[in-house]
Design an enzyme around this catalytic site. Sequence first.
Site, PDB file in Angstrom:
ATOM      1  N   CYS A  49      -0.078   4.269   1.686  1.00  0.00           N
ATOM      2  CA  CYS A  49      -0.430   5.252   2.709  1.00  0.00           C
ATOM      3  C   CYS A  49       0.681   5.515   3.724  1.00  0.00           C
ATOM      4  CB  CYS A  49      -1.722   4.853   3.413  1.00  0.00           C
ATOM      5  SG  CYS A  49      -1.767   3.167   4.023  1.00  0.00           S
ATOM      6  N   CYS A  97      -3.970   6.034   0.330  1.00  0.00           N
ATOM      7  CA  CYS A  97      -3.442   4.794  -0.235  1.00  0.00           C
ATOM      8  C   CYS A  97      -3.096   4.910  -1.714  1.00  0.00           C
ATOM      9  CB  CYS A  97      -4.443   3.659  -0.013  1.00  0.00           C
ATOM     10  SG  CYS A  97      -4.867   3.466   1.728  1.00  0.00           S
ATOM     11  N   ARG A 136      -3.348   2.845  12.668  1.00  0.00           N
ATOM     12  CA  ARG A 136      -2.846   4.089  12.072  1.00  0.00           C
ATOM     13  C   ARG A 136      -1.799   4.733  12.950  1.00  0.00           C
ATOM     14  NH1 ARG A 136      -8.496   5.755   9.169  1.00  0.00           N
ATOM     15  NH2 ARG A 136      -8.369   3.934   7.818  1.00  0.00           N
ATOM     16  N   ARG A 145     -11.056   7.322   3.958  1.00  0.00           N
ATOM     17  CA  ARG A 145     -10.776   6.346   2.908  1.00  0.00           C
ATOM     18  C   ARG A 145     -12.051   5.733   2.315  1.00  0.00           C
ATOM     19  NH1 ARG A 145      -5.981   4.459   6.443  1.00  0.00           N
ATOM     20  NH2 ARG A 145      -4.323   5.757   5.583  1.00  0.00           N
ATOM     21  N   TYR A 191      -2.386 -10.146  15.692  1.00  0.00           N
ATOM     22  CA  TYR A 191      -1.343  -9.701  16.623  1.00  0.00           C
ATOM     23  C   TYR A 191      -1.169 -10.710  17.752  1.00  0.00           C
ATOM     24  CZ  TYR A 191      -2.100  -5.610  13.843  1.00  0.00           C
ATOM     25  OH  TYR A 191      -2.224  -4.772  12.764  1.00  0.00           O
ATOM     26  N   CYS A 239       0.866  -1.165   0.000  1.00  0.00           N
ATOM     27  CA  CYS A 239       0.000   0.000   0.000  1.00  0.00           C
ATOM     28  C   CYS A 239       0.905   1.217   0.000  1.00  0.00           C
ATOM     29  CB  CYS A 239      -0.941   0.016   1.199  1.00  0.00           C
ATOM     30  SG  CYS A 239      -2.341   1.116   0.865  1.00  0.00           S
ATOM     31  N   GLU A 241     -16.224  -7.610  -5.327  1.00  0.00           N
ATOM     32  CA  GLU A 241     -14.814  -7.246  -5.176  1.00  0.00           C
ATOM     33  C   GLU A 241     -13.928  -8.498  -5.260  1.00  0.00           C
ATOM     34  OE1 GLU A 241     -12.953  -4.719  -5.067  1.00  0.00           O
ATOM     35  OE2 GLU A 241     -14.116  -2.965  -4.481  1.00  0.00           O
ATOM     36  N   LYS A 262     -11.964  -5.192   1.761  1.00  0.00           N
ATOM     37  CA  LYS A 262     -11.448  -4.411   2.879  1.00  0.00           C
ATOM     38  C   LYS A 262     -12.410  -3.267   3.135  1.00  0.00           C
ATOM     39  CE  LYS A 262      -7.433  -1.778   4.391  1.00  0.00           C
ATOM     40  NZ  LYS A 262      -6.083  -1.310   4.031  1.00  0.00           N
ATOM     41  N   LYS A 290     -11.243  -8.094   5.646  1.00  0.00           N
ATOM     42  CA  LYS A 290     -10.674  -7.274   6.719  1.00  0.00           C
ATOM     43  C   LYS A 290     -11.632  -6.148   7.047  1.00  0.00           C
ATOM     44  CE  LYS A 290      -6.661  -4.397   7.720  1.00  0.00           C
ATOM     45  NZ  LYS A 290      -5.466  -3.734   7.245  1.00  0.00           N
ATOM     46  N   SER A 295      -6.290  -4.165  14.349  1.00  0.00           N
ATOM     47  CA  SER A 295      -5.796  -3.506  15.557  1.00  0.00           C
ATOM     48  C   SER A 295      -6.893  -3.179  16.563  1.00  0.00           C
ATOM     49  CB  SER A 295      -5.064  -2.225  15.154  1.00  0.00           C
ATOM     50  OG  SER A 295      -5.939  -1.361  14.453  1.00  0.00           O
TER      51      SER A 295
HETATM   52 ZN    ZN Z   1      -3.241   2.126   2.688  1.00  0.00          ZN
END
Ligand code: ZN
Length: 371
Positions: free
Chosen positions: A122, A130, A253, A265, A361, A120, A281, A243, A296, A322
């Site tokens: 971003c 992005c 972020r 976004r 994580y 990506c 998609e 996503k 996601k 996250s």
């Molecule tokens: Zn991105």
Amino acid sequence: MAFPVTRLRRLRRTGELRNLVCETRLTPDAFVYPLFVCPGEGVRKEVRSMPGVFNLSVDEAVKEAEEAHALGVPAVILFGLPDKKDEVATGAWEENGIVQRAARALKREVPGLILMGDVCLCEYMSHGHCGIVKATPFAQSLGAAARDTLKSARVVVVQSEQEKATAIEKIASQMADHARRIEFEIDNDASLELLARTSVSLTRAGIDIIAPSDMMDGRVGAIRRALDEAGFSNTPILSYAAKFASGFYGPFREAADSTPQFGDRRSYQMDGANVREAMREIELDIEEGADMIMVKPAMPYLDVIAAARERFELPLAAYQVSGEYAMIEAAARNNWIDRERVMMESLVSIRRAGASIILTYYAKDAARLLG
Ligand SMILES: [Zn+2]
């Protein structure tokens, strides 16, 4: 045959019985461990909103990856925090970019570990979007700006001179904002070239699986062509196919320092209300050459994972993001929930919904518990 002949509790009586009839088994080989790589040496900086997750310099990332691999985690996915950002995301595709450096070190030090590269722009763009941003001034006269401002202004009852001054000041500054307004647009087609260039550069550095997360239209096809032309026809693409624009990305972020400097976004990530569009998609990414697909976030979108599993034959991944992690950690720190229990339950739910690969994580902690 109903009760009393049928008693479902018979098979729940002991741990051994429950284990025997368990329908969904977690194993560490489903896990992909995300790593945030930053410049420097010996850097291990905890992300404030993600306790237990760190920005790691390359040497520390190697240690972290070694540890995960030793616990049975087969793969890591790399995100980079570059030295500097610009308007063409140089840090994403330059030969000595932060992820490229990390990939070379990890390939050398932890052979056998699968390296995924998040693709990506971003994290490498000064504006935090992005893709490439096209800015055009929104031509507007002062009169029109005043009209727009007053149309949306709320009636406030002022009691004092001070309050009156504040209210006027606020209106004036809104008017100025309106007059200065600039329209931003993410230039889809121009961004594809940079995403393709990034993918080739990462593969050259040793990344095994290219994972585009930008949500530009046509990027899987563009990346596939670029990889093939560069001689990497054996490098698979794991597409972040569905996503969603999600509030659950907040802590990421901070971790990846990738907050958009203006706007959001929603013009490229998906609307969380749409499951049929998610299927489209995914379908398009498969047509363009995706080898694996991803949904996601995970927990708020378990139905999307289940629908994708039902409909498509490709290996399916889900990203426990996250915010999902941060919520569990925060509640556990308050002793409001049992951390390990909720961690495992959340992972089982993602697997049960149909994801065979889980980016989490918790990869290390969960693998330790399963080991
Ligand atoms: Zn991105």
